[in-house]
Design an enzyme around this catalytic site. Structure first.
Site, PDB file in Angstrom:
ATOM      1  CB  SER A  34      44.779 -85.153   4.060  1.00 26.52           C
ATOM      2  OG  SER A  34      45.417 -84.855   3.031  1.00 26.52           O
TER       3      SER A  34
ATOM      4  CE1 TYR B 279      43.189 -89.926   2.338  1.00 22.79           C
ATOM      5  CE2 TYR B 279      43.770 -87.965   1.199  1.00 22.79           C
ATOM      6  CZ  TYR B 279      44.187 -88.812   2.224  1.00 22.79           C
ATOM      7  OH  TYR B 279      44.977 -88.570   3.092  1.00 22.79           O
TER       8      TYR B 279
END
Length: 263
Positions: A144, A155
C-alpha cells in the site's frame, strides 16, 4: 496484450472472496489460469461457482491465513490437486481502525499487524519450498502507498514489512528463478465490503479521522482521485505474468502518482 498469459498456470489468490482479490481471481481465470482461491470466508465459494460455470478449473481453500498452518494448508492442497504452484498473489490485509496512533490500544495494534503483515509473511514462507523444488514461480504481494499516511500507523508498519519481505525475498531467490514483486495500492473505489473489517460502527471521532485519510490520500495523489479495482488488477496481473519476466524486487506504486514509500 496476450489474453492467455496464465494458460496452464496454477495461481493462488488469497483474500479472493471480495474486493481486489476477487477482481484478480476473475481476471486470471479469464486468461486461462487454474485457480486456487483462499479466504477464511465461505463467500469465496460464490466466486468459485461463477468461475467454474465459465469453464475454469477452481480449488477453494477456506483457511485462517494469519497463521502459518493456514497458509501452508493452501499450498499443500494446491499441490495435491494441481501438482504445482506457478503464481502466488498475497492479497489479505486492510486497515481495521482509523485513528491517530496514540488512540490505538495494544490489542488493536496487534490485530492490525496480524491482519496486514502475517498473511503475506506466512504465505511467502509456505509457497517458497514448492517454487524452489519446481524450478521457479512468481509471487506478487499486495502492499500500500499508506506506508506514508495518517491515522493508520500499525497498518503502515505492516505494509512497510510487506515491502521489506518482497525486496529481500527477491534477493534471496532470484537465482532459483523465483520473482517476487509487490503492488503498492493507492486509494481504491470498491463496493461495500460483504464482511466489514470492523463490525462496530464508527464513532463520530472515527468518522472524522477516516475522512482525514481520504483527504490526505487524494491530496497526495497527482491525479486527485481514487483508483478502480480494475486499475489495481491490471498492474497485479502484469507483475504476476511472464510479461514481467525481467522484473523482480520491485514495489510498483499504483496510486495515481502517489508513490508512498514504495519507490
Amino acid at each position: 496484450m496476450n489474453n492467455n498469459r496464465f494458460e496452464g498456470k496454477v495461481c493462488i489468490v488469497t483474500g479472493a472472496a471480495q474486493g481486489i482479490g476477487e477482481g484478480v481471481a476473475r481476471a486470471i481465470a479469464k486468461e486461462g489460469g487454474m485457480m486456487v482461491l483462499a479466504d477464511r470466508s465461505e463467500l469465496v465459494y460464490q466466486v468459485a461457482n461463477e468461475l467454474e460455470s465459465n469453464g475454469s478449473q477452481v480449488l477453494v481453500v477456506t483457511s485462517d491465513l494469519e497463521s502459518f498452518g493456514g497458509a501452508k494448508s493452501v499450498v499443500d492442497k494446491a499441490v495435491e490437486h494441481f501438482g504445482r504452484v506457478d503464481v502466488a498473489i498475497h492479497n489479505v490485509g486492510g486497515t481495521i481502525w482509523a485513528k491517530p496512533f496514540e488512540q490505538y490500544q495494544e490489542d488493536e495494534i496487534i490485530k492490525e499487524i496480524n491482519r496486514s503483515l502475517y498473511p503475506t509473511l506466512w504465505g511467502c514462507r509456505a509457497v517458497l519450498p514448492q517454487m524452489i523444488s519446481q524450478g521457479g514461480g512468481s509471487i506478487v504481494n499486495i502492499s500500500s502507498i499508506a506506508t506514508r499516511g495518517v491515522n493508520r500507523i500499525p497498518y503502515s508498519a505492516a505494509k512497510g514489512g510487506v515491502n521489506a519481505i518482497t525486496v529481500s525475498l527477491a534477493m534471496e531467490h532470484a537465482s532459483e528463478n523465483i520473482r517476487v514483486n509487490a503492488i503498492a495500492t493507492g486509494g481504491t473505489e470498491a463496493p461495500p465490503r460483504k464482511i466489514p473489517r470492523n463490525s462496530n460502527p464508527m464513532t463520530e471521532d472515527e468518522k472524522v479521522w477516516y475522512q482525514q485519510i481520504v483527504d490526505q490520500t487524494i491530496d497526495s495523489t497527482l491525479m486527485k482521485r481514487y483508483g478502480t479495482i480494475e486499475e489495481q488488477v491490471n498492474a497485479i496481473l502484469f507483475l504476476a505474468s511472464d510479461e514481467a519476466s525481467y522484473i523482480t524486487g520491485t514495489i510498483l506504486p499504483v496510486g495515481g502518482g502517489d508513490k508512498g514509500m514504495g519507490a
